[in-house]
Scaffold this active site. Structure first.
Site, PDB file in Angstrom:
ATOM      1  N   GLU A 123     -38.369 -12.562  32.264  1.00 39.98           N
ATOM      2  CA  GLU A 123     -37.269 -12.976  33.160  1.00 39.98           C
ATOM      3  C   GLU A 123     -37.753 -11.686  34.373  1.00 39.98           C
ATOM      4  OE1 GLU A 123     -33.762 -10.623  31.651  1.00 39.98           O
ATOM      5  OE2 GLU A 123     -32.382 -10.974  33.211  1.00 39.98           O
TER       6      GLU A 123
ATOM      7  N   GLY B  94     -27.425 -11.726  24.121  1.00 42.72           N
ATOM      8  CA  GLY B  94     -26.641 -10.728  23.696  1.00 42.72           C
ATOM      9  C   GLY B  94     -27.747  -9.079  23.484  1.00 42.72           C
TER      10      GLY B  94
ATOM     11  N   SER C  69     -24.130 -13.095  30.150  1.00 45.64           N
ATOM     12  CA  SER C  69     -24.122 -14.469  31.288  1.00 45.64           C
ATOM     13  C   SER C  69     -23.580 -15.620  30.697  1.00 45.64           C
ATOM     14  CB  SER C  69     -25.444 -14.704  32.087  1.00 45.64           C
ATOM     15  OG  SER C  69     -25.924 -13.743  32.797  1.00 45.64           O
TER      16      SER C  69
END
Lengths: 377, 394
Positions: free
Chosen positions: B246, B126, B160
């Protein structure tokens, strides 16, 4: 799998950089370098071992690329590319060649590569130059263009056809029947000549027999593409660094131009091209050193990518410098010129893309194992 | 540098291949219904984890295999080359797991890491909010401290797998803004139980037609104090570390996936015709495919070099922005090439081609997000300009 440079490789790279910093003028003065300076820096490189190639403990492709990159960074003008690429190309076949050639290559002589011909593309393997058989030896006939550093090189390696097959012929620059003419060079720091061979003689042994000649030329194409790309990456990195420094200092509208996002993004993109260009050269060099099956293909990827991206970086630098970069005394155009010259050798981007594309089309059957039909990107 | 594999690495490669040969999930269509698909994917990750192929380099005491990181590279490449589906707990594995390992307390690692690896508990993040996209530090979600923890209220977006997640890494403000402190210092990272009262998840349909991401509404959600990751005010630092992961490490499996897509595109180009000849014989098609190959290969070579430096002790720093840019470029180049090459044949598709066409249309649409998610292309350039090139700030 070990993806880092070894300590020795890091040391080699730093040592060459230090050597060049001491023995070669800064970029804005390279055009004033005299033949004598060229000779001196070349002697030091040879003394350092930059041509120790092919022996058991000799330099591999990755090390040669590190040296080529350092030469590009400083815009050094020495017969390294031809000398290193030819040694690498004929290394497996040396015992078939004459003692004279063996002695010359084992020592530190400079070798100029005579490959391109009038009207030829940037890499071709159907030379009109011919090695004709005579009674006991061979005679060379034909014309070569864009031959670098003939003055500083005692030997020539000529791409010629023998019995209708392309091969590499090695002979001394001073041989009778080698007629040289100085030519204008787009990068004037690199002396350029055209050569005419009018029956220059060489031993049968010094033109590799067709099957071997093919392999030597393939090796030449692979290492040559990598060294040319590595030098271009070096030049691109140096001009990028100058542009970044300039952007931090130059003020317009009351602030450093490096604070404007349009220019920051341009410089960031140039950085990405430079950093990834070096990665792909280094990877291809490591695969060549590993004798991997896909070494030639990796070299094509690297040369295709760097041919486009190095020039893109130089263009970006000219844009960042603005008007000053279009004055002759500013070094930006020297980097651009070196990059363009290296782009034209050992195949440009279009050439390598054609090769890669044709390979993809023929190996289309060989795809990885089962593919999941549904995908979750 | 050595690209060849050691005997031990070759053995691992064989081990993965043998495992893959025995897996029924491979080469089969996954269930179409999203819920069933997620279940199948969970099962897939669980099996891979059981065999030691997930969290290969993560500490053994938390369920990893405790092996050198290069082994994870080898495993990921084998999985991707075989067309294995990506792990469903990707957010846990690539984004929040590494942060838990780096900043979490031992009890937190023991609690969360094993179930991340086995996909027993899916994670989501989030971070973004409707008013805080690229300008993430402008986020408004508040976590009001009280004695035993925090009470969070706010709205998150682009979450996601939010509808399937058990845990969410939420960035929230734990202090009031102060003129004496940069605004990102007020941000903390909290581990939020998605089953808490006050949580509402609304899936959003993407342009591909799938609903992989959600809006997340938090209305006075109570979070115990022990669910704070790191110290109060460390959220920004953790988030940057997280995003570096990421952007950087995800490139290795990604490039293999792109390579399998390129091979698939080549097969499609062999099967289809262009003006009476095979599409693959068209020289322009070959050049376009070669350019896509170059982009994918350069990504691979660069990811290897950056990961090599990372494995050698370097941090996942601003360099990961370069990888991220190359990743988006390669994916968009490849998908764009597919769209252009297959061209008219996508439009006049026969029923037999429908599945293949759908794949390429979806892949193309999805590829446009590659330069947006995880920090836009423009943000990556900003990071490089600031932190790599060290250009003066405006």
């Amino acid at each position: 799998m070990d993806l880092e440079l070894s300590d020795e490789q890091v040391w080699l790279s730093e040592s060459v950089t230090t050597l060049l910093e001491r023995a070669w003028p800064p970029p804005e003065a390279v055009a004033t370098a005299k033949d004598e300076q060229r000779r001196r820096v070349w002697d030091r490189l040879v003394e350092f071992g930059a041509l120790t190639i092919g022996a058991e403990d000799g330099l591999g492709a990755a090390e040669l690329c590190l040296i080529a990159r350092a030469l590009g960074t400083r815009l050094v003008s020495v017969p390294f590319l031809g000398s290193a690429a030819v040694r690498m190309a004929v290394a497996p076949f040396l015992e078939r060649m004459s003692d004279e050639v063996n002695d010359a290559l084992a020592g530190g002589v400079g070798v100029s590569l005579a490959q391109l011909e009038p009207g030829s593309s940037s890499w071709f393997d159907a030379p009109a130059t011919e090695a004709r058989r005579t009674g006991e030896g061979l005679e060379l006939h034909g014309e070569k263009v864009a031959v670098e550093h003939v003055e500083a090189a005692d030997w020539l390696a000529v791409v010629a056809s023998l019995d209708g097959q392309p091969t590499l012929a090695v002979l001394p620059t001073s041989a009778t029947g080698v007629i040289r003419e100085t030519r204008r060079s787009f990068d004037e720091t690199i002396p350029l000549a055209s050569l005419r061979f009018d029956g220059a003689q060489l031993s049968q042994r010094d033109a590799l027999a067709p099957a071997l000649g093919d392999r030597a030329l393939e090796r030449l194409g692979t290492i040559g593409a990598l060294l040319a790309a590595a030098e271009a990456v070096g030049a691109a990195g140096a001009v990028l660094e100058l542009a970044v420094r300039y952007a931090a200092e130059r003020k317009q509208f009351g602030r450093a131009i490096g604070t404007f996002q349009a220019l920051r993004h341009l410089l960031a993109d140039m950085y990405v091209r430079h950093s990834s260009g070096w990665s792909t050269v280094l990877y291809a060099a490591a695969s060549l050193d590993d004798d991997a099956d896909d070494a030639a293909r990796n070299a094509s990827v690297a040369k295709a990518y760097v041919s486009r991206s190095a020039r893109e970086i130089a263009h970006g630098a000219l844009q960042a410098f603005g008007g000053i970069a279009f004055t002759a005394e500013h070094p930006a155009h020297r980097f651009l010129r070196r990059i363009v010259v290296r782009e034209r050798q050992f195949g440009d981007a279009a050439h390598h893309e054609r090769i890669l594309g044709a390979q993809l089309a023929t190996r289309a059957g060989a795809v990885p194992r089962a593919l999941a039909e549904a995908s979750l990107p | 540098m050595r690209l060849s594999l050691t005997p031990a690495e070759q053995q691992l490669q064989e081990e993965v291949r043998t495992f893959l040969d025995s897996q029924p999930h491979l080469g089969r269509r996954l269930p179409h219904a999203l819920e069933d698909r997620i279940e199948a994917l969970r099962e897939w990750q669980r099996r891979c984890h059981e065999s030691g192929f997930v969290g290969r380099a993560w500490p053994q005491e938390f369920g990893g295999a405790g092996r050198p990181p290069v082994e994870q590279i080898i495993v990921d490449q084998e999985l991707a080359a075989a067309g294995a589906p990506e792990f469903v707990n990707v957010v846990g594995l690539d984004v929040l797991g590494p942060s838990l390992l780096r900043f979490g307390r031992d009890d937190q690692r023991r609690r969360y890491i094993p179930t991340i690896l086995s996909a027993e508990e899916i994670w989501c993040q989030g971070f973004s909010e409707p008013e805080a996209g690229s300008d993430l530090a402008a986020l408004r979600t508040r976590a009001v401290p009280r004695e035993d923890g925090f009470v969070i209220s706010g709205q998150k977006t682009w979450v996601s797998w939010g509808q399937f997640a058990r845990w969410c890494g939420v960035l929230a403000r734990t202090a009031d803004p102060s003129p004496y402190r940069p605004r990102h210092r007020d941000i903390s990272m909290l581990i939020v139980d998605m089953r808490s009262p006050g949580i509402e998840v609304r899936p959003m349909t993407q342009i591909t037609g799938h609903a992989e991401f959600c809006e997340l509404f938090l209305d006075d959600v109570v979070v115990p104090r022990e669910n704070l990751l790191g110290e109060p005010g460390e959220g920004w630092k953790i988030a940057m570390y997280t995003l570096g992961h990421e952007r950087g490490t995800a490139a290795l499996p990604r490039q293999v996936k792109l390579r399998t897509w390129l091979d698939r595109l080549i097969r499609a180009a062999c099967a289809r015709e262009l003006d009476g000849g095979a599409l693959i014989d068209d020289p322009r098609a070959q050049t376009a495919l070669a350019q896509a190959l170059v982009a994918v290969e350069v990504l691979r070579h660069h990811a290897y070099r950056s990961v090599g430096e990372f494995l050698g002790g370097g941090a996942v720093g601003p360099e990961s922005s370069t990888v991220k840019l190359l990743m988006a470029e390669a994916e968009q180049r490849l998908a764009g090439t597919a769209l252009e090459l297959l061209g008219a044949s996508l439009q006049e598709a026969t029923p037999e081609d429908a599945g293949e066409n759908e794949f390429w249309e979806e892949t193309y649409l999805y590829s446009r997000a590659a330069s947006v998610y995880g920090g836009t292309r423009q943000i990556q350039r900003n990071i490089i300009a600031d932190r790599v090139l060290r250009l003066p700030e405006g």
